[in-house]
Structure formats: structure tokens, C-alpha cells
Scaffold this motif. Structure first.
Motif, PDB file in Angstrom:
ATOM      1  N   LEU A  95       2.655  -8.546  -5.249  1.00 28.39           N
ATOM      2  CA  LEU A  95       3.229  -8.398  -3.910  1.00 28.39           C
ATOM      3  C   LEU A  95       4.499  -9.217  -3.729  1.00 28.39           C
ATOM      4  O   LEU A  95       5.192  -9.067  -2.724  1.00 28.39           O
ATOM      5  N   ALA A  96       4.835 -10.061  -4.673  1.00 24.08           N
ATOM      6  CA  ALA A  96       6.085 -10.820  -4.582  1.00 24.08           C
ATOM      7  C   ALA A  96       7.294  -9.894  -4.537  1.00 24.08           C
ATOM      8  O   ALA A  96       8.356 -10.293  -4.069  1.00 24.08           O
ATOM      9  N   VAL A 108      10.325  -1.035  -7.372  1.00 26.20           N
ATOM     10  CA  VAL A 108       9.808  -2.041  -8.305  1.00 26.20           C
ATOM     11  C   VAL A 108       8.290  -2.159  -8.165  1.00 26.20           C
ATOM     12  O   VAL A 108       7.573  -2.253  -9.164  1.00 26.20           O
ATOM     13  N   TYR A 109       7.774  -2.103  -6.934  1.00 25.24           N
ATOM     14  CA  TYR A 109       6.321  -2.193  -6.738  1.00 25.24           C
ATOM     15  C   TYR A 109       5.606  -1.049  -7.446  1.00 25.24           C
ATOM     16  O   TYR A 109       4.596  -1.259  -8.122  1.00 25.24           O
ATOM     17  N   LYS A 110       6.114   0.167  -7.311  1.00 25.97           N
ATOM     18  CA  LYS A 110       5.471   1.319  -7.956  1.00 25.97           C
ATOM     19  C   LYS A 110       5.475   1.170  -9.475  1.00 25.97           C
ATOM     20  O   LYS A 110       4.487   1.474 -10.138  1.00 25.97           O
ATOM     21  N   ILE A 111       6.569   0.700 -10.020  1.00 28.42           N
ATOM     22  CA  ILE A 111       6.660   0.510 -11.472  1.00 28.42           C
ATOM     23  C   ILE A 111       5.708  -0.593 -11.924  1.00 28.42           C
ATOM     24  O   ILE A 111       4.919  -0.407 -12.857  1.00 28.42           O
ATOM     25  N   VAL A 112       5.778  -1.733 -11.251  1.00 23.60           N
ATOM     26  CA  VAL A 112       4.977  -2.892 -11.651  1.00 23.60           C
ATOM     27  C   VAL A 112       3.486  -2.596 -11.510  1.00 23.60           C
ATOM     28  O   VAL A 112       2.686  -2.935 -12.384  1.00 23.60           O
ATOM     29  N   GLN A 160       2.907  -4.507   4.736  1.00 24.49           N
ATOM     30  CA  GLN A 160       2.101  -3.352   5.126  1.00 24.49           C
ATOM     31  C   GLN A 160       2.434  -2.098   4.328  1.00 24.49           C
ATOM     32  O   GLN A 160       1.577  -1.241   4.144  1.00 24.49           O
ATOM     33  N   LYS A 161       3.641  -1.999   3.810  1.00 26.00           N
ATOM     34  CA  LYS A 161       3.969  -0.803   3.029  1.00 26.00           C
ATOM     35  C   LYS A 161       3.497  -0.909   1.575  1.00 26.00           C
ATOM     36  O   LYS A 161       3.567   0.057   0.834  1.00 26.00           O
ATOM     37  N   PHE A 162       2.990  -2.097   1.182  1.00 24.44           N
ATOM     38  CA  PHE A 162       2.512  -2.279  -0.190  1.00 24.44           C
ATOM     39  C   PHE A 162       1.006  -2.428  -0.303  1.00 24.44           C
ATOM     40  O   PHE A 162       0.461  -2.328  -1.392  1.00 24.44           O
ATOM     41  N   THR A 163       0.326  -2.695   0.785  1.00 25.89           N
ATOM     42  CA  THR A 163      -1.103  -3.017   0.704  1.00 25.89           C
ATOM     43  C   THR A 163      -2.007  -1.815   0.956  1.00 25.89           C
ATOM     44  O   THR A 163      -3.193  -1.977   1.209  1.00 25.89           O
TER      45      THR A 163
END
Length: 194
Positions: A95-96, A108-112, A160-163
Motif C-alpha cells: 500500500l506504500a 504500480v499497485y496493479k503490477i506490484v 480506499q481505491k487500493f483496499t
């Protein structure tokens, strides 16, 4: 099979407290538990991330995020495939990426999250910015760049858009109430795996 648990949330959400409580539960079962609290002080990436967090400015913001990512990847490489580890618990993880500029952080979140390990035991402690700031103020530590009410409010909204695929736990509750919710989910997933 190795148990992988992640506890994440804003600063002051109680991540390290929850990590200790869940680790104790598994240690009482006789399982070998490894805890990685990022940024870690046992390697150069973690130390550089922490040093950047104690400064201000966009370049330090970027440095803190990049070094944090390298620190987390190092922990995955070193411990995820270690057969001596039964339970691997991370305090702070992917989440960083929410600290990166909008748009880039989503990509980056989707890739990671596709490349790095995830599990059904990933928890986001959703503490209110006001409670977070109160807890931060009660610690005897240097203040990091994101530890102010404006950043806490902004980052809570960003989170909220990542969790969407995380277990979101209300973080203003007492540590014991939060721990019971986390333990219940972890034990339920243990039954499904085991």
C-alpha cells in the motif's frame, strides 16, 4: 504451507501492536514466526527509506517510496520461500504505492500486487486521521513527512481505491477488539488451508 499476513494502515493505526498480537497467537501454536516491519532497519533500503521519511519535499517523498518498495521486495525474496518460516507477517507492504502521484500509483499497485505475494490475510486498519494524529503525538519518535492532519486525510482517501481486496478493519477500536477481528479471519483461513 506458509501463512502470509499483512497488517497495513496509516501511521498510528496500530500496525505494530497488531503484528505482535497475531505473532504471539501463532508462536503459542509452536509455529516459527518472522516479522518484517517496513521500513526495516537491518538493510540499506529500509534505512534510506526511513531517512527520507524524516525529511520533506517531493524528492524525499519519491526516495522514501522507492526505497520502501525495495525493502519490501528484499523481505519477500529473503523470507517468502524460506522453509524454516511457518508464518510471515509484514507490517506495511504494497500500500506504500498510494504515496506515489495519482494515476501512477494505481498502475504500480496493479503490477506490484500481481507480482508480489498476496493472501486472504491482508488487513488495512482504517483509523480516522484524528485518532491517528493523536496516537502519533503520544509516541516519543521523530515526525515523518506524512504525519500531519492534511496528509493523513489525503492518504486515507487514497487508500480506499487500493483496499478493495483487503480485509478493512475499523482502526479506532481498542487493540483487543481489532485483534479479535484479525485473529478470527486468520483462523478461518487456516481451516480452509489446513
Amino acid at each position: 504451507m506458509k501463512k502470509f499476513i499483512v497488517i497495513d494502515g496509516l501511521d498510528g493505526s496500530g500496525k505494530d501492536t497488531q503484528v505482535r498480537m497475531i505473532a504471539e497467537m501463532y508462536e503459542k501454536q509452536g509455529r516459527n514466526v518472522v516479522i518484517r516491519s517496513h521500513p526495516c532497519s537491518d538493510n540499506k533500503f529500509g534505512r534510506k527509506s526511513k531517512a527520507a521519511l524524516l525529511k520533506t519535499g517531493k524528492i524525499n517523498h519519491l526516495k522514501a517510496t522507492i526505497y520502501f518498495g525495495l525493502d519490501a521486495i528484499r523481505s519477500v525474496v529473503k523470507y517468502a520461500r524460506n522453509d524454516d518460516v511457518d508464518v510471515l507477517i509484514f507490517s506495511r507492504y504494497i500500500l506504500a504505492v498510494m504515496y506515489l502521484p495519482d494515476g501512477i500509483n494505481t498502475i504500480v499497485y496493479k503490477i506490484v500486487s500481481f507480482i508480489l505475494p498476496t493472501s486472504d490475510c491482508m488487513f488495512f486498519l482504517d483509523v480516522s486521521p484524528e485518532e491517528s494524529l493523536r496516537r502519533i503525538g503520544s509516541r516519543n519518535e521523530d515526525t515523518e513527512m506524512f504525519e500531519n492532519i492534511e496528509s493523513l486525510r489525503e492518504n486515507r482517501l487514497k487508500s480506499q481505491k487500493f483496499t478493495y481486496n483487503w480485509n478493512v478493519i475499523p482502526g479506532d477500536d481498542s487493540p483487543e477488539v481489532i485483534s479479535e477481528k484479525i485473529k478470527k479471519i486468520c483462523l478461518e483461513t487456516d481451516k480452509l488451508i489446513g
